[in-house]
Design an enzyme around this catalytic site. Structure first.
Site, PDB file in Angstrom:
ATOM      1  N   HIS A   8       0.829  -1.220   0.000  1.00 30.35           N
ATOM      2  CA  HIS A   8       0.000   0.000   0.000  1.00 30.35           C
ATOM      3  C   HIS A   8       0.860   1.266   0.000  1.00 30.35           C
ATOM      4  O   HIS A   8       0.520   2.247  -0.649  1.00 30.35           O
ATOM      5  CB  HIS A   8      -0.922   0.001   1.219  1.00 30.35           C
ATOM      6  CG  HIS A   8      -0.168  -0.135   2.507  1.00 30.35           C
ATOM      7  ND1 HIS A   8       0.435  -1.328   2.881  1.00 30.35           N
ATOM      8  CD2 HIS A   8       0.145   0.761   3.474  1.00 30.35           C
ATOM      9  CE1 HIS A   8       1.066  -1.147   4.034  1.00 30.35           C
ATOM     10  NE2 HIS A   8       0.912   0.111   4.412  1.00 30.35           N
ATOM     11  N   GLY A  67      11.570   0.832  -0.034  1.00 31.99           N
ATOM     12  CA  GLY A  67      12.244  -0.043  -1.013  1.00 31.99           C
ATOM     13  C   GLY A  67      13.008  -1.155  -0.320  1.00 31.99           C
ATOM     14  O   GLY A  67      13.476  -2.096  -0.974  1.00 31.99           O
ATOM     15  N   HIS A  97      27.394  -3.661 -13.397  1.00 30.97           N
ATOM     16  CA  HIS A  97      28.294  -4.497 -12.594  1.00 30.97           C
ATOM     17  C   HIS A  97      27.594  -5.706 -11.963  1.00 30.97           C
ATOM     18  O   HIS A  97      28.216  -6.751 -11.802  1.00 30.97           O
ATOM     19  CB  HIS A  97      28.926  -3.670 -11.449  1.00 30.97           C
ATOM     20  CG  HIS A  97      29.929  -2.668 -11.930  1.00 30.97           C
ATOM     21  ND1 HIS A  97      30.808  -2.023 -11.090  1.00 30.97           N
ATOM     22  CD2 HIS A  97      30.181  -2.184 -13.176  1.00 30.97           C
ATOM     23  CE1 HIS A  97      31.579  -1.187 -11.791  1.00 30.97           C
ATOM     24  NE2 HIS A  97      31.209  -1.259 -13.061  1.00 30.97           N
ATOM     25  N   ARG A 108       8.431   6.666  -0.148  1.00 35.36           N
ATOM     26  CA  ARG A 108       8.598   7.702   0.878  1.00 35.36           C
ATOM     27  C   ARG A 108      10.026   8.263   0.865  1.00 35.36           C
ATOM     28  O   ARG A 108      10.384   9.063   1.709  1.00 35.36           O
ATOM     29  CB  ARG A 108       8.269   7.111   2.255  1.00 35.36           C
ATOM     30  CG  ARG A 108       6.815   6.684   2.376  1.00 35.36           C
ATOM     31  CD  ARG A 108       6.560   5.908   3.659  1.00 35.36           C
ATOM     32  NE  ARG A 108       5.155   5.492   3.754  1.00 35.36           N
ATOM     33  CZ  ARG A 108       4.710   4.544   4.558  1.00 35.36           C
ATOM     34  NH1 ARG A 108       5.544   3.891   5.352  1.00 35.36           N
ATOM     35  NH2 ARG A 108       3.429   4.237   4.587  1.00 35.36           N
ATOM     36  N   HIS A 132      33.115  -8.638 -13.960  1.00 38.78           N
ATOM     37  CA  HIS A 132      31.855  -8.568 -13.210  1.00 38.78           C
ATOM     38  C   HIS A 132      31.089  -9.885 -13.295  1.00 38.78           C
ATOM     39  O   HIS A 132      30.353 -10.244 -12.377  1.00 38.78           O
ATOM     40  CB  HIS A 132      31.000  -7.409 -13.726  1.00 38.78           C
ATOM     41  CG  HIS A 132      31.725  -6.100 -13.684  1.00 38.78           C
ATOM     42  ND1 HIS A 132      32.128  -5.520 -12.505  1.00 38.78           N
ATOM     43  CD2 HIS A 132      32.172  -5.288 -14.676  1.00 38.78           C
ATOM     44  CE1 HIS A 132      32.780  -4.396 -12.762  1.00 38.78           C
ATOM     45  NE2 HIS A 132      32.824  -4.245 -14.076  1.00 38.78           N
ATOM     46  N   ARG A 135      32.042 -12.304 -10.550  1.00 37.75           N
ATOM     47  CA  ARG A 135      31.428 -11.979  -9.256  1.00 37.75           C
ATOM     48  C   ARG A 135      29.937 -12.314  -9.232  1.00 37.75           C
ATOM     49  O   ARG A 135      29.428 -12.843  -8.240  1.00 37.75           O
ATOM     50  CB  ARG A 135      31.670 -10.488  -8.961  1.00 37.75           C
ATOM     51  CG  ARG A 135      33.153 -10.202  -8.822  1.00 37.75           C
ATOM     52  CD  ARG A 135      33.518  -8.769  -9.058  1.00 37.75           C
ATOM     53  NE  ARG A 135      34.976  -8.627  -9.113  1.00 37.75           N
ATOM     54  CZ  ARG A 135      35.602  -7.530  -9.495  1.00 37.75           C
ATOM     55  NH1 ARG A 135      34.920  -6.462  -9.843  1.00 37.75           N
ATOM     56  NH2 ARG A 135      36.914  -7.480  -9.509  1.00 37.75           N
TER      57      ARG A 135
HETATM   58  C1  RB5 Z   1       4.846   0.027   5.466  1.00 39.60           C
HETATM   59  O1  RB5 Z   1       4.476   0.904   6.472  1.00 39.60           O
HETATM   60  C2  RB5 Z   1       6.353  -0.004   5.333  1.00 39.60           C
HETATM   61  O2  RB5 Z   1       6.927  -0.591   6.449  1.00 39.60           O
HETATM   62  C3  RB5 Z   1       6.772  -0.734   4.073  1.00 39.60           C
HETATM   63  O3  RB5 Z   1       6.183  -0.143   2.965  1.00 39.60           O
HETATM   64  C4  RB5 Z   1       8.264  -0.755   3.741  1.00 39.60           C
HETATM   65  O4  RB5 Z   1       8.806   0.526   3.797  1.00 39.60           O
HETATM   66  C5  RB5 Z   1       9.071  -1.737   4.473  1.00 39.60           C
HETATM   67  O5  RB5 Z   1      10.271  -1.929   4.243  1.00 39.60           O
END
Ligand code: RB5
Length: 149
Positions: A8, A67, A97, A108, A132, A135
């Site tokens: 989400h 991420g 690489h 975020r 590369h 590796r």
């Molecule tokens: C969700 O709140 C958040 O924890 C998730 O999207 C992520 O950032 C986790 O690694």
């Protein structure tokens, strides 16, 4: 075909990148999530990763808040090398690489325009092979056998 997936928190950026891929005429398959309802990122990271690992898709781009969680999840699938990236230089190196086959973005962390730049750089980057390859082959060996010679 590019596999997409998000939780989400990653959904808003996934929508931006979907539109961007459409504008570029690039095909994608979205493995969810499809609504803002709170979900657990491993489910969607692994769904997209399996589509890449089994050849249904050539590459994958996945999204969560940072991420981080979704990339860790994708990297548990055999054959996946996923990079979590917040700037284009690492995105390019991750192709040249490390021959990564998945990219993770944090909605975020990176703004929409930087995210598009990262996606472009990563999709256009080519693996350089040579030293590369030695590796990356070692990474594959650990992935397959749990050991490194
Ligand atoms: C969700 O709140 C958040 O924890 C998730 O999207 C992520 O950032 C986790 O690694």
């Amino acid at each position: 075909m590019i596999a997409l997936g998000s939780d989400h928190a990653g959904l808003p950026l996934k929508r931006v990148i979907m539109k961007y891929l459409e504008e570029k005429g690039l095909e994608y398959k979205d493995y969810g999530t499809y609504s803002e309802e709170s979900v657990h990122y491993p489910v969607f990271g692994v769904k997209a990763a399996k589509a890449v690992a089994n050849g249904e898709c050539d590459k994958g781009i996945i999204f969560c808040g940072t991420g981080v969680g979704i990339s860790i999840s994708a990297n548990k699938v055999k054959g996946i090398r996923c990079v979590s990236c917040s700037e284009p230089y690492s995105a390019l190196m991750a192709r040249e690489h490390n021959d990564t086959n998945m990219l993770a973005l944090g909605s975020r962390v990176v703004g929409d325009e930087v995210a598009k730049m990262i996606v472009d750089t990563w999709l256009n980057g080519e693996f350089l092979g040579g030293r590369h390859k030695i590796r990356v082959d070692q990474i594959k060996e650990v992935d397959e056998t749990g050991e490194i010679k």
